[in-house]
Scaffold this motif. Structure first.
Motif, PDB file in Angstrom:
ATOM      1  N   UNK A  37      37.458  47.537  28.647  1.00 18.58           N
ATOM      2  CA  UNK A  37      36.398  48.131  27.846  1.00 18.58           C
ATOM      3  C   UNK A  37      36.057  47.318  26.602  1.00 18.58           C
ATOM      4  N   UNK A  38      37.007  46.539  26.114  1.00 19.61           N
ATOM      5  CA  UNK A  38      36.825  45.833  24.844  1.00 19.61           C
ATOM      6  C   UNK A  38      36.327  44.411  25.007  1.00 19.61           C
ATOM      7  N   UNK A  39      36.596  43.811  26.143  1.00 21.22           N
ATOM      8  CA  UNK A  39      36.276  42.405  26.353  1.00 21.22           C
ATOM      9  C   UNK A  39      34.829  42.256  26.833  1.00 21.22           C
ATOM     10  N   UNK A  40      34.055  41.347  26.232  1.00 21.76           N
ATOM     11  CA  UNK A  40      32.688  41.112  26.719  1.00 21.76           C
ATOM     12  C   UNK A  40      32.674  40.782  28.207  1.00 21.76           C
ATOM     13  N   UNK A  41      31.648  41.231  28.914  1.00 18.09           N
ATOM     14  CA  UNK A  41      31.601  41.115  30.368  1.00 18.09           C
ATOM     15  C   UNK A  41      31.582  39.665  30.850  1.00 18.09           C
ATOM     16  N   UNK A  42      31.088  38.737  30.014  1.00 15.59           N
ATOM     17  CA  UNK A  42      30.972  37.354  30.475  1.00 15.59           C
ATOM     18  C   UNK A  42      32.310  36.612  30.443  1.00 15.59           C
ATOM     19  N   UNK A  43      33.352  37.205  29.869  1.00 14.18           N
ATOM     20  CA  UNK A  43      34.648  36.542  29.777  1.00 14.18           C
ATOM     21  C   UNK A  43      35.494  36.893  31.002  1.00 14.18           C
ATOM     22  N   UNK A  44      35.880  35.901  31.797  1.00  7.93           N
ATOM     23  CA  UNK A  44      36.729  36.178  32.962  1.00  7.93           C
ATOM     24  C   UNK A  44      38.151  36.529  32.549  1.00  7.93           C
ATOM     25  N   UNK A  45      38.824  37.261  33.406  1.00 12.72           N
ATOM     26  CA  UNK A  45      40.204  37.686  33.153  1.00 12.72           C
ATOM     27  C   UNK A  45      41.111  37.089  34.214  1.00 12.72           C
ATOM     28  N   UNK A  46      42.203  36.495  33.759  1.00 15.78           N
ATOM     29  CA  UNK A  46      43.248  35.995  34.657  1.00 15.78           C
ATOM     30  C   UNK A  46      44.436  36.943  34.551  1.00 15.78           C
ATOM     31  N   UNK A  47      44.957  37.390  35.685  1.00 16.13           N
ATOM     32  CA  UNK A  47      46.008  38.400  35.726  1.00 16.13           C
ATOM     33  C   UNK A  47      47.259  37.826  36.387  1.00 16.13           C
ATOM     34  N   UNK A  48      48.356  37.841  35.648  1.00 17.21           N
ATOM     35  CA  UNK A  48      49.612  37.341  36.197  1.00 17.21           C
ATOM     36  C   UNK A  48      50.210  38.368  37.155  1.00 17.21           C
ATOM     37  N   UNK A  49      51.075  37.885  38.055  1.00 17.67           N
ATOM     38  CA  UNK A  49      51.866  38.779  38.885  1.00 17.67           C
ATOM     39  C   UNK A  49      53.052  39.263  38.039  1.00 17.67           C
ATOM     40  N   UNK A  50      53.546  40.494  38.236  1.00 19.69           N
ATOM     41  CA  UNK A  50      53.098  41.433  39.246  1.00 19.69           C
ATOM     42  C   UNK A  50      52.509  42.689  38.578  1.00 19.69           C
ATOM     43  N   UNK A  51      53.102  43.113  37.449  1.00 24.38           N
ATOM     44  CA  UNK A  51      52.611  44.323  36.791  1.00 24.38           C
ATOM     45  C   UNK A  51      51.173  44.201  36.294  1.00 24.38           C
ATOM     46  N   UNK A  52      50.778  43.093  35.639  1.00 23.61           N
ATOM     47  CA  UNK A  52      49.418  43.040  35.092  1.00 23.61           C
ATOM     48  C   UNK A  52      48.329  43.285  36.128  1.00 23.61           C
ATOM     49  N   UNK A  53      48.453  42.655  37.297  1.00 24.49           N
ATOM     50  CA  UNK A  53      47.389  42.831  38.289  1.00 24.49           C
ATOM     51  C   UNK A  53      47.442  44.229  38.906  1.00 24.49           C
ATOM     52  N   UNK A  54      48.628  44.776  39.100  1.00 20.73           N
ATOM     53  CA  UNK A  54      48.736  46.146  39.639  1.00 20.73           C
ATOM     54  C   UNK A  54      48.094  47.150  38.686  1.00 20.73           C
ATOM     55  N   UNK A  55      48.390  47.000  37.394  1.00 25.57           N
ATOM     56  CA  UNK A  55      47.836  47.937  36.420  1.00 25.57           C
ATOM     57  C   UNK A  55      46.332  47.749  36.252  1.00 25.57           C
ATOM     58  N   UNK A  56      45.874  46.503  36.350  1.00 27.64           N
ATOM     59  CA  UNK A  56      44.436  46.254  36.233  1.00 27.64           C
ATOM     60  C   UNK A  56      43.682  46.944  37.359  1.00 27.64           C
ATOM     61  N   UNK A  57      44.175  46.784  38.578  1.00 22.83           N
ATOM     62  CA  UNK A  57      43.529  47.414  39.728  1.00 22.83           C
ATOM     63  C   UNK A  57      43.558  48.936  39.608  1.00 22.83           C
ATOM     64  N   UNK A  58      44.665  49.468  39.080  1.00 23.19           N
ATOM     65  CA  UNK A  58      44.836  50.919  39.035  1.00 23.19           C
ATOM     66  C   UNK A  58      44.110  51.579  37.864  1.00 23.19           C
ATOM     67  N   UNK A  59      44.114  50.944  36.678  1.00 20.09           N
ATOM     68  CA  UNK A  59      43.714  51.650  35.457  1.00 20.09           C
ATOM     69  C   UNK A  59      42.527  51.067  34.709  1.00 20.09           C
ATOM     70  N   UNK A  60      42.048  49.888  35.089  1.00 16.93           N
ATOM     71  CA  UNK A  60      40.981  49.274  34.288  1.00 16.93           C
ATOM     72  C   UNK A  60      39.644  49.986  34.451  1.00 16.93           C
ATOM     73  N   UNK A  61      39.442  50.634  35.595  1.00 13.02           N
ATOM     74  CA  UNK A  61      38.209  51.387  35.794  1.00 13.02           C
ATOM     75  C   UNK A  61      37.049  50.515  36.258  1.00 13.02           C
ATOM     76  N   UNK A  62      35.888  51.108  36.349  1.00  8.28           N
ATOM     77  CA  UNK A  62      34.722  50.428  36.921  1.00  8.28           C
ATOM     78  C   UNK A  62      34.225  49.282  36.045  1.00  8.28           C
ATOM     79  N   UNK A  63      34.589  49.270  34.764  1.00  3.83           N
ATOM     80  CA  UNK A  63      34.171  48.175  33.891  1.00  3.83           C
ATOM     81  C   UNK A  63      34.677  46.831  34.393  1.00  3.83           C
ATOM     82  N   UNK A  64      35.792  46.832  35.088  1.00  5.25           N
ATOM     83  CA  UNK A  64      36.374  45.582  35.566  1.00  5.25           C
ATOM     84  C   UNK A  64      35.585  44.982  36.720  1.00  5.25           C
ATOM     85  N   UNK A  65      34.708  45.766  37.352  1.00  7.92           N
ATOM     86  CA  UNK A  65      33.972  45.287  38.516  1.00  7.92           C
ATOM     87  C   UNK A  65      32.810  44.372  38.146  1.00  7.92           C
ATOM     88  N   UNK A  66      32.466  44.310  36.868  1.00  6.80           N
ATOM     89  CA  UNK A  66      31.311  43.525  36.442  1.00  6.80           C
ATOM     90  C   UNK A  66      31.691  42.150  35.904  1.00  6.80           C
TER      91      UNK A  66
END
Length: 217
Positions: free
Chosen positions: A35-64
């Motif tokens: 929700x806080x990061x501008x949409x044009x900035x890509x996100x890199x997610x390390x294994x294993x907890x960060x990517x699991x939590x991103x998929x589970x809790x980031x919400x629809x904002x992460x799809x853009x």
């Protein structure tokens, strides 16, 4: 239509159940950053907890936005180097990584500073391999859990950042994360953020969220 309705239910439950004040949790990190990061900035997610939590809790904002992950040797080797490559190619990039994944590739900071790569490195310090607490391995390997799986480290992030002349800030509370993200984006080169989470309490939080869905349905 049904999936959209369910998505709204999940989103409302997250807003209600994930604490937004006080001690930082890993589900909150994923939710806040999306929700806080501008949409044009890509996100890199390390294994294993960060990517699991991103998929589970980031919400629809992460799809853009563009999101990347990487499964290196042991799940973590090369995480920082890949994020630096992405940032060099794509511009400003945000890396979310656990402490062990960061340590396994920490020499990448030499490249980050030398080439003035525009990257924000957020370290989630959960005292080592927090994912194994989430998977419940600590229940079956009690005597030597830290030695084999947890491997907690004692690294001073402030001194490490200073050694590389990289701006650094520690985030202590949920309320401070958005401000820290804004601060980190104000620099043209690499910046380092760190925060501490508690693996055991985060496991309880994740379970309570699942229970909320069950009771709601």
């Amino acid at each position: 239509k049904k999936l959209k309705e369910l998505d709204l239910i999940v989103d409302h439950l997250f807003e209600e159940k994930i604490p937004k004040k006080g001690k930082i949790t890993e589900p909150f990190v994923a939710r806040c950053i999306s929700r806080s990061l501008p949409e044009f900035i890509p996100v890199m997610l390390a294994a294993s907890s960060p990517i699991r939590d991103w998929i589970s809790y980031s919400g629809r904002n992460s799809l853009s936005r563009y999101c990347f992950s990487f499964r290196g040797a042991s799940g973590i080797d090369g995480t920082l180097s890949l994020a630096l490559g992405l940032a060099k190619k794509m511009g400003s990039t945000f890396l979310i990584t656990g402490d062990l994944a960061f340590f396994h590739d920490v020499n990448g900071l030499l490249i980050a500073k030398k080439d003035s790569i525009n990257i924000v490195i957020l370290i989630i310090d959960n005292s080592g391999g927090g994912i194994f607490t989430q998977l419940g391995i600590n229940r079956f390997c009690k005597d030597n859990y830290d030695q084999i799986f947890g491997m907690p480290q004692n690294v001073n992030y402030e001194l490490l950042a200073s050694a590389h002349s990289i701006p650094y800030k520690k985030v202590d509370k949920c309320e401070d994360l958005k401000l820290a993200i804004d601060w980190s984006l104000s620099f043209s080169g690499p910046t380092l953020l760190s925060l501490n989470t508690d693996s055991a309490s985060d496991v309880i939080l994740r379970s309570s969220l699942v229970d909320s869905f069950k009771s709601h349905s």
